[in-house]
Write an enzyme that holds these catalytic residues in place. Sequence first.
Site, PDB file in Angstrom:
ATOM      1  N   LYS A  74      82.987  51.622  -9.146  1.00 18.99           N
ATOM      2  CA  LYS A  74      82.905  53.015  -9.608  1.00 18.99           C
ATOM      3  C   LYS A  74      82.269  53.946  -8.577  1.00 18.99           C
ATOM      4  CE  LYS A  74      82.755  52.783 -14.648  1.00 18.99           C
ATOM      5  NZ  LYS A  74      81.952  53.156 -15.821  1.00 18.99           N
ATOM      6  N   ASP A 110      83.429  59.237 -18.314  1.00 21.53           N
ATOM      7  CA  ASP A 110      82.372  58.596 -19.107  1.00 21.53           C
ATOM      8  C   ASP A 110      81.528  59.625 -19.858  1.00 21.53           C
ATOM      9  OD1 ASP A 110      82.952  55.948 -18.669  1.00 21.53           O
ATOM     10  OD2 ASP A 110      81.643  55.743 -16.924  1.00 21.53           O
TER      11      ASP A 110
HETATM   12  P1  NAP Z   1      75.072  48.641 -14.659  1.00 21.99           P
HETATM   13  O1  NAP Z   1      75.281  49.800 -13.763  1.00 21.99           O
HETATM   14  O2  NAP Z   1      75.167  47.267 -14.114  1.00 21.99           O
HETATM   15  O3  NAP Z   1      73.630  48.841 -15.359  1.00 21.99           O
HETATM   16  C1  NAP Z   1      73.158  47.909 -16.285  1.00 21.99           C
HETATM   17  C2  NAP Z   1      71.820  48.381 -16.842  1.00 21.99           C
HETATM   18  O4  NAP Z   1      71.424  47.487 -17.880  1.00 21.99           O
HETATM   19  C3  NAP Z   1      70.691  48.354 -15.823  1.00 21.99           C
HETATM   20  O5  NAP Z   1      69.775  49.361 -16.172  1.00 21.99           O
HETATM   21  C4  NAP Z   1      70.093  46.964 -16.023  1.00 21.99           C
HETATM   22  O6  NAP Z   1      68.709  46.886 -15.709  1.00 21.99           O
HETATM   23  C5  NAP Z   1      70.213  46.804 -17.512  1.00 21.99           C
HETATM   24  N1  NAP Z   1      70.329  45.407 -17.905  1.00 21.99           N
HETATM   25  C6  NAP Z   1      71.250  44.501 -17.468  1.00 21.99           C
HETATM   26  N2  NAP Z   1      71.096  43.333 -18.111  1.00 21.99           N
HETATM   27  C7  NAP Z   1      70.050  43.507 -18.959  1.00 21.99           C
HETATM   28  C8  NAP Z   1      69.404  42.673 -19.895  1.00 21.99           C
HETATM   29  N3  NAP Z   1      69.823  41.406 -20.093  1.00 21.99           N
HETATM   30  N4  NAP Z   1      68.373  43.169 -20.606  1.00 21.99           N
HETATM   31  C9  NAP Z   1      67.962  44.439 -20.420  1.00 21.99           C
HETATM   32  N5  NAP Z   1      68.526  45.280 -19.542  1.00 21.99           N
HETATM   33  C10 NAP Z   1      69.560  44.822 -18.820  1.00 21.99           C
HETATM   34  O7  NAP Z   1      76.121  48.663 -15.877  1.00 21.99           O
HETATM   35  P2  NAP Z   1      76.753  49.947 -16.595  1.00 21.99           P
HETATM   36  O8  NAP Z   1      78.051  50.283 -15.967  1.00 21.99           O
HETATM   37  O9  NAP Z   1      75.711  50.971 -16.690  1.00 21.99           O
HETATM   38  O10 NAP Z   1      77.099  49.348 -18.044  1.00 21.99           O
HETATM   39  C11 NAP Z   1      76.078  49.016 -18.974  1.00 21.99           C
HETATM   40  C12 NAP Z   1      76.726  48.562 -20.267  1.00 21.99           C
HETATM   41  O11 NAP Z   1      77.455  49.646 -20.850  1.00 21.99           O
HETATM   42  C13 NAP Z   1      77.740  47.427 -20.102  1.00 21.99           C
HETATM   43  O12 NAP Z   1      77.594  46.534 -21.179  1.00 21.99           O
HETATM   44  C14 NAP Z   1      79.081  48.120 -20.182  1.00 21.99           C
HETATM   45  O13 NAP Z   1      80.095  47.280 -20.699  1.00 21.99           O
HETATM   46  C15 NAP Z   1      78.760  49.242 -21.166  1.00 21.99           C
HETATM   47  N6  NAP Z   1      79.643  50.395 -21.010  1.00 21.99           N
HETATM   48  C16 NAP Z   1      80.320  50.815 -22.096  1.00 21.99           C
HETATM   49  C17 NAP Z   1      81.137  51.913 -22.001  1.00 21.99           C
HETATM   50  C18 NAP Z   1      81.923  52.360 -23.204  1.00 21.99           C
HETATM   51  O14 NAP Z   1      82.886  53.109 -23.030  1.00 21.99           O
HETATM   52  N7  NAP Z   1      81.528  51.990 -24.393  1.00 21.99           N
HETATM   53  C19 NAP Z   1      81.259  52.610 -20.785  1.00 21.99           C
HETATM   54  C20 NAP Z   1      80.519  52.157 -19.686  1.00 21.99           C
HETATM   55  C21 NAP Z   1      79.703  51.041 -19.807  1.00 21.99           C
HETATM   56  P3  NAP Z   1      68.198  46.672 -14.213  1.00 21.99           P
HETATM   57  O15 NAP Z   1      68.158  48.035 -13.592  1.00 21.99           O
HETATM   58  O16 NAP Z   1      66.852  46.073 -14.409  1.00 21.99           O
HETATM   59  O17 NAP Z   1      69.174  45.746 -13.546  1.00 21.99           O
END
Ligand code: NAP
Length: 278
Positions: A74, A110
């Site tokens: 992204k 998003d």
């Molecule tokens: P990302 O950039 O990898 O960020 C993940 C975030 O979650 C970071 O802040 C990370 O903390 C934290 N994290 C990861 N594993 C964790 C755990 N086990 N316990 C607590 N915190 C944790 O990912 P992203 O793109 O932001 O996506 C995050 C989530 O949103 C994913 O599950 C994704 O599928 C979902 N999502 C959904 C939509 C939708 O349309 N519904 C859209 C986008 C994303 P650290 O900074 O400490 O690593």
Amino acid sequence: MRTAAWAAMARTYAVIGDPVGHSLSPAIHGAAFRELGMDCAYVAYRVGRDELEAGIAALEGIGAAGFNVTIPHKVAIMGHLDSADEACSAIGAANTVRAGGGRLAGHNTDMEGFLDPLRRRGFGLAGARVLLLGAGGAARAVVAALAREGAARVDVANRTAGRAAALCGFASGLGLEARAAGPPGEAGGHDVIVNATPAGTGGGPGPLPASAIPEGSLVYDIVYSPARTDLIRKARERGAAVVYGYEMLLGQACRSFEIWHGRKAPYDAMRRAVLGGP
Ligand code: NAP
């Protein structure tokens, strides 16, 4: 200079990322094409972290008219775009690319996707005190949305403190009051709680104990698989309003559809593709 193949066939779409095998996007867009009788295809295409350039070239080779971009590309895709919309520039990442005339135009749906379910409920974020869990790419889009809608304040709780601080800096730059928060244990005067971590995915434990959810708040879990996550279940037990992650997924998919096809997306058909049913 890109080849003329970009322009030759304008009916194939894709999502690129790694992993993409679990992506619901082919089902969502496929349902829209069937509903509207459109002669289009949408495929999931695994493109590894070091393969973005080759992945784009392969899409060029099949004349793809557009593609969605997911983890881990992204941010990196920004370096391959000929133009980027305001949301892309604000968030620093793109999730939707329109291809045509040898050019790649980047969009980020998003933020609109996050806001869409709230608008459908008539829920305004103006003046809201928000607890945001997570500080990754999705959390950044949430912060941009909160700033644009005039939220009063965001408290960012994240596993890695440095990333929470960086996101607070990003929020402040957009004029949104922000502070890094510790892991919440008890309810802390928030109107809205947003989970933007993967906690709860696959039916695992959510990011919060029920005691941390204020009665009368709105809980928005952007995790979409399963639809009814641990956090959603706890929020309902506490009498909070809930927004499901699949609603954001649909909101951003509809916006992508409208960018590519210039017509209103068939929301109900796309929703059925996610939830099943008639
Ligand atoms: P990302 O950039 O990898 O960020 C993940 C975030 O979650 C970071 O802040 C990370 O903390 C934290 N994290 C990861 N594993 C964790 C755990 N086990 N316990 C607590 N915190 C944790 O990912 P992203 O793109 O932001 O996506 C995050 C989530 O949103 C994913 O599950 C994704 O599928 C979902 N999502 C959904 C939509 C939708 O349309 N519904 C859209 C986008 C994303 P650290 O900074 O400490 O690593």
